[in-house]
Design a protein around this motif. Structure first.
Motif, PDB file in Angstrom:
ATOM      1  N   ALA A 190       0.835  -1.207   0.000  1.00  0.00           N
ATOM      2  CA  ALA A 190       0.000   0.000   0.000  1.00  0.00           C
ATOM      3  C   ALA A 190       0.866   1.251   0.000  1.00  0.00           C
ATOM      4  N   MET A 191       1.926   1.233   0.794  1.00  0.00           N
ATOM      5  CA  MET A 191       2.822   2.387   0.850  1.00  0.00           C
ATOM      6  C   MET A 191       3.536   2.586  -0.487  1.00  0.00           C
ATOM      7  N   GLU A 192       3.954   1.504  -1.119  1.00  0.00           N
ATOM      8  CA  GLU A 192       4.595   1.585  -2.439  1.00  0.00           C
ATOM      9  C   GLU A 192       3.630   2.211  -3.446  1.00  0.00           C
ATOM     10  N   TRP A 193       2.397   1.751  -3.433  1.00  0.00           N
ATOM     11  CA  TRP A 193       1.389   2.266  -4.356  1.00  0.00           C
ATOM     12  C   TRP A 193       1.178   3.767  -4.139  1.00  0.00           C
ATOM     13  N   ALA A 194       1.315   4.205  -2.886  1.00  0.00           N
ATOM     14  CA  ALA A 194       1.120   5.625  -2.570  1.00  0.00           C
ATOM     15  C   ALA A 194       2.355   6.469  -2.867  1.00  0.00           C
ATOM     16  N   GLY A 195       3.417   5.842  -3.350  1.00  0.00           N
ATOM     17  CA  GLY A 195       4.604   6.589  -3.741  1.00  0.00           C
ATOM     18  C   GLY A 195       5.757   6.562  -2.762  1.00  0.00           C
ATOM     19  N   PHE A 196       5.635   5.827  -1.676  1.00  0.00           N
ATOM     20  CA  PHE A 196       6.723   5.709  -0.712  1.00  0.00           C
ATOM     21  C   PHE A 196       7.680   4.591  -1.135  1.00  0.00           C
ATOM     22  N   ARG A 197       8.889   4.631  -0.592  1.00  0.00           N
ATOM     23  CA  ARG A 197       9.888   3.603  -0.883  1.00  0.00           C
ATOM     24  C   ARG A 197      10.424   3.053   0.438  1.00  0.00           C
ATOM     25  N   PRO A 198       9.724   2.100   1.024  1.00  0.00           N
ATOM     26  CA  PRO A 198      10.156   1.555   2.314  1.00  0.00           C
ATOM     27  C   PRO A 198      11.532   0.913   2.219  1.00  0.00           C
ATOM     28  N   ARG A 199      12.270   1.006   3.320  1.00  0.00           N
ATOM     29  CA  ARG A 199      13.589   0.395   3.382  1.00  0.00           C
ATOM     30  C   ARG A 199      13.478  -1.092   3.658  1.00  0.00           C
ATOM     31  N   LEU A 200      14.458  -1.844   3.165  1.00  0.00           N
ATOM     32  CA  LEU A 200      14.562  -3.274   3.432  1.00  0.00           C
ATOM     33  C   LEU A 200      15.555  -3.485   4.564  1.00  0.00           C
ATOM     34  N   VAL A 201      15.105  -4.129   5.620  1.00  0.00           N
ATOM     35  CA  VAL A 201      15.974  -4.467   6.747  1.00  0.00           C
ATOM     36  C   VAL A 201      16.159  -5.976   6.736  1.00  0.00           C
ATOM     37  N   GLU A 202      17.384  -6.410   6.519  1.00  0.00           N
ATOM     38  CA  GLU A 202      17.602  -7.852   6.383  1.00  0.00           C
ATOM     39  C   GLU A 202      17.384  -8.555   7.717  1.00  0.00           C
ATOM     40  N   GLY A 203      16.483  -9.532   7.695  1.00  0.00           N
ATOM     41  CA  GLY A 203      16.149 -10.285   8.891  1.00  0.00           C
ATOM     42  C   GLY A 203      16.441 -11.759   8.721  1.00  0.00           C
ATOM     43  N   ARG A 204      16.156 -12.510   9.734  1.00  0.00           N
ATOM     44  CA  ARG A 204      16.432 -13.949   9.752  1.00  0.00           C
ATOM     45  C   ARG A 204      15.398 -14.704   8.927  1.00  0.00           C
ATOM     46  N   SER A 205      15.868 -15.721   8.235  1.00  0.00           N
ATOM     47  CA  SER A 205      14.975 -16.512   7.398  1.00  0.00           C
ATOM     48  C   SER A 205      14.104 -17.463   8.218  1.00  0.00           C
ATOM     49  N   ASP A 206      14.421 -17.640   9.515  1.00  0.00           N
ATOM     50  CA  ASP A 206      13.582 -18.518  10.340  1.00  0.00           C
ATOM     51  C   ASP A 206      12.358 -17.802  10.900  1.00  0.00           C
ATOM     52  N   ASN A 207      12.159 -16.551  10.514  1.00  0.00           N
ATOM     53  CA  ASN A 207      10.951 -15.805  10.880  1.00  0.00           C
ATOM     54  C   ASN A 207       9.826 -16.226   9.934  1.00  0.00           C
ATOM     55  N   ILE A 208       9.425 -17.495  10.042  1.00  0.00           N
ATOM     56  CA  ILE A 208       8.488 -18.062   9.075  1.00  0.00           C
ATOM     57  C   ILE A 208       7.045 -17.757   9.458  1.00  0.00           C
ATOM     58  N   LYS A 209       6.198 -17.759   8.441  1.00  0.00           N
ATOM     59  CA  LYS A 209       4.759 -17.623   8.647  1.00  0.00           C
ATOM     60  C   LYS A 209       4.145 -19.010   8.585  1.00  0.00           C
ATOM     61  N   ILE A 210       3.468 -19.402   9.629  1.00  0.00           N
ATOM     62  CA  ILE A 210       2.841 -20.723   9.661  1.00  0.00           C
ATOM     63  C   ILE A 210       1.638 -20.707   8.727  1.00  0.00           C
ATOM     64  N   THR A 211       1.728 -21.535   7.690  1.00  0.00           N
ATOM     65  CA  THR A 211       0.697 -21.562   6.654  1.00  0.00           C
ATOM     66  C   THR A 211       0.153 -22.965   6.423  1.00  0.00           C
ATOM     67  N   ARG A 212       1.051 -23.948   6.475  1.00  0.00           N
ATOM     68  CA  ARG A 212       0.684 -25.341   6.211  1.00  0.00           C
ATOM     69  C   ARG A 212       0.999 -26.207   7.425  1.00  0.00           C
ATOM     70  N   PRO A 213       0.380 -27.394   7.527  1.00  0.00           N
ATOM     71  CA  PRO A 213       0.569 -28.231   8.721  1.00  0.00           C
ATOM     72  C   PRO A 213       2.033 -28.505   9.068  1.00  0.00           C
ATOM     73  N   GLU A 214       2.866 -28.725   8.054  1.00  0.00           N
ATOM     74  CA  GLU A 214       4.266 -29.048   8.329  1.00  0.00           C
ATOM     75  C   GLU A 214       5.038 -27.877   8.922  1.00  0.00           C
ATOM     76  N   ASP A 215       4.481 -26.667   8.820  1.00  0.00           N
ATOM     77  CA  ASP A 215       5.170 -25.489   9.358  1.00  0.00           C
ATOM     78  C   ASP A 215       5.200 -25.480  10.880  1.00  0.00           C
TER      79      ASP A 215
END
Length: 231
Positions: A190-215
């Motif tokens: 939404a912010m991108e669409w409005a013309g903003f350019r949010p910064r990317l902060v590199e984070g850990r790849s284990d910050n997973i979103k639980i989506t499927r049973p195996e998660d």
């Protein structure tokens, strides 16, 4: 009146998690002795910079009020909406801080160091998000089950949460995007669409979103490792 020195976290938790194939919404499934949502909220509550956490829950949600954390002084809740953006907007209208974090209810493996880094980088006009670099070779499909082409991964990132933005611009961006029929996949879009350019902060790849049973098993492993490393 907006407060300059406080920050609020918003947690949209009105989804039903159909891909989990469970009888409960995924945020209420058990993980290491607690619900997924309880772990997520505890990770946020552990940071003193967060004055308040607003959880957006479904209109027929009878589970959240039974959680012990639902009565924690720093936590309040509002009705969620039909889509994630609607839930976030409902919560944003209760926010009185200059900046807000939005975090997925089903991301219980948030490391303290990542939250620190996001808070340090995100309190600026364009905001910032946690993200991790794409490691695999990326393919674009042709819509018929085949490969159209290989996509260079040099500047591709997986968007994570939390995402940190100034409260008023985020609220305006979400409202305008929804009114214009724009597909909003996360707050940054939404912010991108409005013309903003949010910064990317590199984070850990284990910050997973639980989506499927195996998660769930994977999240339990990651969470234990994170908690042990922070002790």
């Amino acid at each position: 009146m907006i407060s300059e020195d406080k920050i609020t976290a918003v947690v949209p938790a009105a989804g039903v998690g159909r891909r989990m194939g469970a009888t409960l919404p995924k945020q209420y499934l058990m993980l290491a002795g607690k619900t997924v949502l309880e772990h997520t909220l505890e990770r946020l509550l552990s940071h003193q910079a967060l004055e308040r956490i607003i959880v957006a829950i479904g209109p027929e949600d009878t589970h959240f009020p039974t959680l012990s954390l639902a009565h924690e002084p720093r936590i309040s809740w509002v009705p969620g909406g039909a889509e994630r953006a609607d839930s976030v907007l409902n919560a944003l209208r209760q926010v009185t801080s200059d900046f807000v974090l939005v975090h997925d209810a089903a991301r219980p493996c948030l490391a303290r160091a990542d939250l620190d880094a996001l808070l340090a980088a995100g309190r600026q006009p364009d905001g910032a998000i946690l993200a991790c670099r794409v490691r695999d070779t990326m393919k674009r499909g042709d819509g018929q089950g085949g490969i159209d082409r290989t996509v260079p991964r040099d500047e591709l990132w997986h968007a994570l949460t939390p995402q940190c933005f100034p409260t008023v611009p985020l609220c305006q961006a979400l409202e305008q995007a929804l009114n214009s029929g724009v597909a909003i996949t996360d707050e940054a879009s939404a912010m991108e669409w409005a013309g903003f350019r949010p910064r990317l902060v590199e984070g850990r790849s284990d910050n997973i979103k639980i989506t499927r049973p195996e998660d769930l098993a994977l999240a339990a492993f990651f969470l234990q490792h994170i908690l042990e490393s922070e002790t």
